[in-house]
Design an enzyme around this catalytic site. Structure first.
Site, mmCIF file in Angstrom:
data_model
loop_
_atom_site.group_PDB
_atom_site.id
_atom_site.type_symbol
_atom_site.label_atom_id
_atom_site.label_comp_id
_atom_site.label_asym_id
_atom_site.label_seq_id
_atom_site.Cartn_x
_atom_site.Cartn_y
_atom_site.Cartn_z
ATOM 1 N N GLU A 1 11.949 -2.278 5.096
ATOM 2 C CA GLU A 1 11.045 -1.556 5.975
ATOM 3 C C GLU A 1 9.979 -2.511 6.524
ATOM 4 O O GLU A 1 9.514 -3.421 5.839
ATOM 5 C CB GLU A 1 10.399 -0.395 5.225
ATOM 6 C CG GLU A 1 11.460 0.631 4.831
ATOM 7 C CD GLU A 1 10.896 1.961 4.355
ATOM 8 O OE1 GLU A 1 11.400 2.992 4.813
ATOM 9 O OE2 GLU A 1 9.965 1.976 3.536
ATOM 10 N N CYS B 1 3.227 -5.371 9.358
ATOM 11 C CA CYS B 1 3.376 -5.573 7.918
ATOM 12 C C CYS B 1 4.838 -5.900 7.650
ATOM 13 O O CYS B 1 5.723 -5.075 7.853
ATOM 14 C CB CYS B 1 2.920 -4.310 7.191
ATOM 15 S SG CYS B 1 3.112 -4.408 5.406
ATOM 16 N N CYS C 1 12.116 -5.663 -5.162
ATOM 17 C CA CYS C 1 11.063 -6.495 -5.745
ATOM 18 C C CYS C 1 11.315 -6.626 -7.240
ATOM 19 O O CYS C 1 11.785 -5.695 -7.876
ATOM 20 C CB CYS C 1 9.691 -5.871 -5.510
ATOM 21 S SG CYS C 1 8.313 -6.956 -5.960
ATOM 22 N N CYS D 1 5.468 -3.362 -10.595
ATOM 23 C CA CYS D 1 4.109 -2.807 -10.695
ATOM 24 C C CYS D 1 4.263 -1.276 -10.765
ATOM 25 O O CYS D 1 4.990 -0.684 -9.969
ATOM 26 C CB CYS D 1 3.257 -3.209 -9.498
ATOM 27 S SG CYS D 1 3.060 -4.997 -9.345
ATOM 28 N N CYS E 1 3.605 1.149 -7.653
ATOM 29 C CA CYS E 1 4.180 0.767 -6.358
ATOM 30 C C CYS E 1 5.608 1.286 -6.225
ATOM 31 O O CYS E 1 6.431 1.096 -7.118
ATOM 32 C CB CYS E 1 4.148 -0.764 -6.223
ATOM 33 S SG CYS E 1 4.911 -1.347 -4.696
ATOM 34 N N SER F 1 -0.130 -11.644 1.011
ATOM 35 C CA SER F 1 -0.623 -10.969 -0.195
ATOM 36 C C SER F 1 0.290 -11.278 -1.369
ATOM 37 O O SER F 1 1.517 -11.190 -1.256
ATOM 38 C CB SER F 1 -0.673 -9.455 0.055
ATOM 39 O OG SER F 1 -1.087 -8.779 -1.117
ATOM 40 N N CYS G 1 0.420 1.501 2.147
ATOM 41 C CA CYS G 1 0.566 0.481 1.101
ATOM 42 C C CYS G 1 1.296 1.049 -0.100
ATOM 43 O O CYS G 1 0.913 2.091 -0.628
ATOM 44 C CB CYS G 1 -0.798 0.026 0.588
ATOM 45 S SG CYS G 1 -1.825 -0.655 1.834
HETATM 46 N N1 SAH Z 1 3.909 -8.219 -3.731
HETATM 47 C C1 SAH Z 1 2.760 -8.506 -2.917
HETATM 48 C C2 SAH Z 1 2.894 -7.919 -1.539
HETATM 49 C C3 SAH Z 1 2.790 -6.412 -1.469
HETATM 50 S S1 SAH Z 1 1.317 -6.040 -0.635
HETATM 51 C C4 SAH Z 1 1.504 -8.050 -3.634
HETATM 52 O O1 SAH Z 1 1.637 -7.407 -4.671
HETATM 53 O O2 SAH Z 1 0.397 -8.372 -3.211
HETATM 54 C C5 SAH Z 1 1.139 -4.370 -0.907
HETATM 55 C C6 SAH Z 1 -0.233 -4.031 -1.446
HETATM 56 O O3 SAH Z 1 -0.260 -2.615 -1.677
HETATM 57 C C7 SAH Z 1 -0.481 -4.689 -2.780
HETATM 58 O O4 SAH Z 1 -1.840 -4.955 -2.948
HETATM 59 C C8 SAH Z 1 -0.048 -3.597 -3.711
HETATM 60 O O5 SAH Z 1 -0.544 -3.787 -5.009
HETATM 61 C C9 SAH Z 1 -0.606 -2.387 -3.025
HETATM 62 N N2 SAH Z 1 0.031 -1.139 -3.469
HETATM 63 C C10 SAH Z 1 1.215 -1.001 -4.095
HETATM 64 N N3 SAH Z 1 1.474 0.300 -4.349
HETATM 65 C C11 SAH Z 1 0.424 0.993 -3.871
HETATM 66 C C12 SAH Z 1 0.120 2.379 -3.784
HETATM 67 N N4 SAH Z 1 0.966 3.284 -4.248
HETATM 68 N N5 SAH Z 1 -1.036 2.745 -3.202
HETATM 69 C C13 SAH Z 1 -1.874 1.817 -2.685
HETATM 70 N N6 SAH Z 1 -1.637 0.491 -2.718
HETATM 71 C C14 SAH Z 1 -0.502 0.080 -3.303
#
Ligand code: SAH
Length: 374
Positions: free
Chosen positions: A112, A125, A132, A136, A139, A219, A361
């Site tokens: 996406e 984005c 991945c 996390c 996420c 990021s 995000c």
């Molecule tokens: N893997 C990289 C790139 C992803 S950026 C990283 O972790 O930085 C996506 C951003 O959205 C990251 O800061 C991630 O932690 C955040 N994110 C992930 N799931 C989310 C959610 N459910 N709500 C808000 N932010 C989230």
């Protein structure tokens, strides 16, 4: 207005890879590689520069449009090469005008890509991996296994498709809708460093798409070994997904922390090449109700980042199907932001965009699965 699915193709109709067998995809090659391919066909080296211009400045999708090349050269290129872009499996437009594409990339798999428009500019984005590896817990992408790394062609291709959609060809000098790039889509960009670096090199090249490093933010969840290279070689802005102020909690919600704990991560941030007061590191901090959002957490955050040229981006948690976390209340987020602000750091709350189409995000996911190994 309701969120609308603008176009959907039956997934089965979109080829898994373009029918390119045996032909070279010129998209995603470095300048040197492109020149090697072109001279290998007996064409002079300067043709490579013209082709580059057609692909990345003019947005050509077929060789026949490359009118500065003689007809026989165009025919030869059409026989031996392709210009494979990702195919659009589906496209959705949010009520706030955020757009999300589900793309099948030339290397195989679906990812996406999201465009977040502002008044007279906007950020694309971009994803770096199919799935991945990081898991996390908050996420959505983290619930997908890592299927594979995207190639440079797959990464650059996301930009090309977005430019096609918004008709931004030839590359405008100023006044662009697609003005910024955030490597914040699916995947961990620093775990696919070589391809991400190659793709960003192509995107930054000033005879093509020409987006400056100052308008690109990468990021990372904190893959420390590649942070310094990212600053030295690419010089892009860095965002770090911190999300917790103790190793105990961060081990749980960002499991990569077990390998690279907070202290090491922050040391890498302190040493990030090019970071200064004019170019701050962004710490991303997702607001999870009752988990990481107390006043004590905010104070500890301020203590941890002391001395780093930093800003803090507070991200209201975006829910997705099946998740157990909730977003902190507005008042709690405001209190957190105040504490960080009063300590001298800018701490804006990121306005969620595209939630209605699961484009915000942490909401990205595709149905791609890892093929069984034989
Ligand atoms: N893997 C990289 C790139 C992803 S950026 C990283 O972790 O930085 C996506 C951003 O959205 C990251 O800061 C991630 O932690 C955040 N994110 C992930 N799931 C989310 C959610 N459910 N709500 C808000 N932010 C989230």
């Amino acid at each position: 207005m309701e969120a609308s699915v603008q176009s959907t193709a039956d997934t089965k109709d979109v080829p898994l890879t373009s029918a390119d067998e045996g032909r070279v995809n010129l998209i995603g090659l470095s300048r040197a590689e492109l020149e090697a391919v072109i001279t290998g066909f007996g064409l002079p080296a300067f043709r490579a520069r013209q082709i580059w211009h057609w692909i990345y400045h003019r947005g050509a999708t077929v060789f026949d449009d490359m009118t500065t090349l003689a007809k026989p050269a165009r025919t030869l290129l059409s026989e031996r090469c392709v210009l494979s872009r990702p195919s659009v499996v589906s496209e959705q437009l949010s009520e706030d005008r955020t757009r999300k594409w589900l793309l099948r990339v030339p290397g195989g798999g679906d990812v996406e890509t999201v465009y977040i428009p502002e008044e007279d500019r906007g950020a694309l984005c971009i994803s770096s991996q199919v799935g991945c590896a990081l898991t996390c817990t908050f996420c959505h992408t983290g619930t997908m296994a890592l299927v594979r790394n995207l190639s440079a062609a797959d990464i650059v291709g996301q930009m090309l498709v977005a430019r096609d959609t918004y008709g931004e060809w030839p590359s405008p000098r100023g006044g662009r809708l697609l003005s910024n790039i955030v490597m914040m889509g699916m995947g961990e960009p620093l775990l696919n460093y070589d391809n991400v670096a190659k793709a960003l090199g192509i995107i930054m090249d000033n005879e093509g798409i020409s987006i400056s490093k100052r308008r690109i933010t990468l990021s990372t969840a904190g893959y420390v070994p590649n942070m310094a290279r990212c600053g030295e070689e690419l010089g892009v802005n860095l965002a770090v997904s911190l999300h917790a102020v103790t190793d105990e909690l961060r081990d749980e919600i960002v499991p990569l922390n077990k390998k690279f704990p907070i202290k090491e991560l922050l040391a890498a941030c302190r040493a990030y090449p090019g970071a200064n007061n004019a170019r701050r590191i962004t710490f991303e901090y997702v607001m999870l109700k009752g988990i990481n959002d107390s006043a004590a957490d905010a104070k500890e955050l301020v203590r941890l980042i002391e001395g780093i040229p930093a800003k803090v981006n507070l991200i209201p948690f975006n829910a997705w199907p099946g998740v157990a976390y909730e977003c902190s209340d507005d008042a709690t987020i405001a209190r957190f932001s105040d504490i960080v602000n009063r300590a001298g750091y800018s701490a804006p709350v990121r306005v969620p965009r595209g939630r209605d189409i699961l484009a915000a995000c942490g909401q990205l996911k595709s149905a791609s699965e890892r093929k069984q190994r034989v």
